[in-house]
Motif scaffolding. Structure first.
Motif, PDB file in Angstrom:
ATOM      1  N   LEU A  64       2.806   6.156  -2.991  1.00  0.00           N
ATOM      2  CA  LEU A  64       4.013   6.705  -3.583  1.00  0.00           C
ATOM      3  C   LEU A  64       3.933   6.855  -5.071  1.00  0.00           C
ATOM      4  N   SER A  65       3.650   5.733  -5.691  1.00  0.00           N
ATOM      5  CA  SER A  65       3.326   5.956  -7.209  1.00  0.00           C
ATOM      6  C   SER A  65       2.389   6.848  -7.500  1.00  0.00           C
ATOM      7  N   ASN A  97       6.097  12.959   2.646  1.00  0.00           N
ATOM      8  CA  ASN A  97       5.739  12.167   3.575  1.00  0.00           C
ATOM      9  C   ASN A  97       5.646  10.440   3.124  1.00  0.00           C
ATOM     10  N   ASN A  98       5.226  10.458   1.869  1.00  0.00           N
ATOM     11  CA  ASN A  98       5.180   9.094   1.376  1.00  0.00           C
ATOM     12  C   ASN A  98       6.675   8.595   1.280  1.00  0.00           C
ATOM     13  N   LEU A  99       7.753   9.547   0.608  1.00  0.00           N
ATOM     14  CA  LEU A  99       9.019   9.246   0.496  1.00  0.00           C
ATOM     15  C   LEU A  99       9.694   8.691   2.082  1.00  0.00           C
ATOM     16  N   LYS A 100       9.227   9.376   3.078  1.00  0.00           N
ATOM     17  CA  LYS A 100       9.733   9.095   4.187  1.00  0.00           C
ATOM     18  C   LYS A 100       9.352   7.617   4.494  1.00  0.00           C
ATOM     19  N   VAL A 146      11.668   4.212   5.425  1.00  0.00           N
ATOM     20  CA  VAL A 146      11.826   3.192   6.637  1.00  0.00           C
ATOM     21  C   VAL A 146      11.448   1.907   6.147  1.00  0.00           C
ATOM     22  N   ILE A 147      10.468   1.552   5.288  1.00  0.00           N
ATOM     23  CA  ILE A 147      10.170   0.103   4.924  1.00  0.00           C
ATOM     24  C   ILE A 147      11.284  -0.519   4.019  1.00  0.00           C
ATOM     25  N   LYS A 148      11.812   0.399   3.235  1.00  0.00           N
ATOM     26  CA  LYS A 148      13.227  -0.113   2.652  1.00  0.00           C
ATOM     27  C   LYS A 148      14.390  -0.347   3.657  1.00  0.00           C
ATOM     28  N   PRO A 160       0.813  -1.321  -0.174  1.00  0.00           N
ATOM     29  CA  PRO A 160      -0.059  -0.038  -0.088  1.00  0.00           C
ATOM     30  C   PRO A 160       0.856   1.195  -0.002  1.00  0.00           C
ATOM     31  N   THR A 161       1.988   1.392   0.804  1.00  0.00           N
ATOM     32  CA  THR A 161       2.793   2.435   0.975  1.00  0.00           C
ATOM     33  C   THR A 161       3.391   2.936  -0.458  1.00  0.00           C
TER      34      THR A 161
END
Length: 408
Positions: free
Chosen positions: A196-197, A203-206, A210-212, A191-192
């Motif tokens: 982002l797409s 905010n989406n990049l942050k 974290v997930i990366k 979903p994140t």
């Protein structure tokens, strides 16, 4: 079955009563251990380091590998009388007679401890039932009944050795834990990445960053476990050393007495290499087998190797890389738009500056009507001519940039 259990009981060195009393005290070096025996008996004991080393035949360095307070790389150590397992949260010492797990009250290993207690006890009950069924099969059968007896024997085939059943529980717990973490990460990541797409925002990049980070960390852990499984499968001699029950039976057959086992334990406590007595006999016995039969263990570890490969493939999914490529393309396009806008603004500024310079130059050569009580017609004509020339030059510059492909 009774004789085998009696021989296995003799394998554990007997401690003097004073040593047993001291091992139960919470003194220096004492730790709480979960002990699950081959007979399915479960107990929690306070054991000192020397007691554990004597019972399992490992060195002090091997014992530090399974200490929860210390962080050691993933490893499955093969020793003469034990297998030391250190994989993720699973830390255990497996022998032919029992399994020892340090700090069993840790909530992180609650599921592993439950599986160990329940499954080993259930395996022992199933083994006893199977052997009773085998004893009830008739020995003298006519030729026409030999086929049914063969089928019965296949149904009540020999189970895996105790150390392999314990090792399987360890591997299963590790794979289950990594699979659970991977599934949780997938549920959060997809979903994140979709958000982002759809919208490339800070905010989406942050959140994706974290997930990366979690993805990279989990991939590294899975890769270490996979490498350890591969290392086990690559060496048949190492796998042969893990047949602890067979080695114990061979040593008993060769006449290795209980005193010799105790002597080996004393050698371990003194910190010297295990290259004498039982160790040398084990090495001699297994070195003669150029191609040891390790099919059981190979199939066991191979199945979990395939499972860990599947987890690694999930973490290396192309969806993440495709999203990264897409975001990079979007960011490059935004950067190109900014560059084009900067080019247009710079051109406009240049033309305005040229007009200002031209008007300033012409103003010093034009008579000002304020001094001769005339009109402003001449000044307005000069100013208008400069503005029209600047706009014309700006339009021509933009057309040239588009012709050259600089503005898309």
């Amino acid at each position: 079955m009774g004789d085998q259990i009696e021989l296995n009981r003799r394998y554990i060195p007997r401690l003097p009563s004073q040593t047993q009393t001291q091992s139960k005290r919470k003194g220096a070096g004492a730790r709480t251990w979960l002990v699950v025996s081959k007979l399915g008996q479960v107990s929690v004991e306070e054991l000192g380091k020397q007691t554990v080393m004597r019972r399992t035949g490992i060195t002090a360095h091997d014992l530090r590998v399974v200490e929860p307070e210390l962080s050691y790389p993933a490893a499955v150590l093969r020793r003469e009388r034990a297998v030391v397992v250190n994989l993720e949260h699973v830390k255990a010492i497996v022998t032919a007679e029992e399994v020892l797990v340090p700090n069993p009250r840790d909530p992180r290993i609650a599921s592993f401890v439950y599986d160990l207690e329940f499954k080993l006890s259930a395996d022992f009950s199933a083994t006893m039932t199977r052997e009773k069924a085998m004893e009830q099969l008739p020995t003298d059968t006519p030729p026409e009944a030999s086929g049914s007896r063969r089928e019965a024997k296949m149904r009540y085939s020999k189970p895996l050795p105790f150390e392999f059943r314990a090792l399987e529980i360890c591997l299963q717990s590790v794979c289950k834990s990594l699979e659970s973490e991977t599934s949780t990460l997938e549920e959060e990541a997809y979903p994140t990445l979709d958000q982002l797409s759809a919208k490339t925002s800070t905010n989406n990049l942050k959140r994706v960053r974290v997930i990366k980070g979690r993805l990279v960390s989990l991939t590294g852990r899975v890769q270490k476990v996979r490498n350890e499984f591969e290392h086990i499968l690559d060496d048949d001699m190492d796998m042969a050393q893990m047949y602890l029950t067979d080695k114990l039976a061979t040593l008993q057959h060769e006449g290795v007495s209980e005193d010799e086992m105790d002597d080996d334990a004393d050698v371990i406590l003194l910190g010297t290499d295990i290259n004498e007595n039982m160790s040398s006999k084990c090495s001699t016995l297994f070195a003669s087998d150029l191609k040891p039969n390790v099919e059981e263990l190979e199939m066991l570890v191979g199945s979990y190797f395939v499972e860990i490969e599947g987890i690694l493939n999930k973490l290396s999914t192309e969806y993440v890389h495709d999203t990264e490529d897409y975001i990079n393309i979007v960011l490059d396009d935004k950067q190109n738009q900014l560059l084009r806008m900067g080019l247009v603004i710079s051109t406009a500024s240049f033309m305005i500056t040229v007009a200002i310079v031209a008007i300033g130059f012409l103003s010093i050569n034009i008579r000002i009507p304020l001094f001769d009580f005339g009109t402003y017609t001449q000044w307005y004509e000069a100013f208008g001519g400069c503005v029209v020339c600047s706009v014309f030059l700006y339009i021509m510059a933009v057309l040239v940039f588009k012709f050259l492909g600089l503005l898309g």
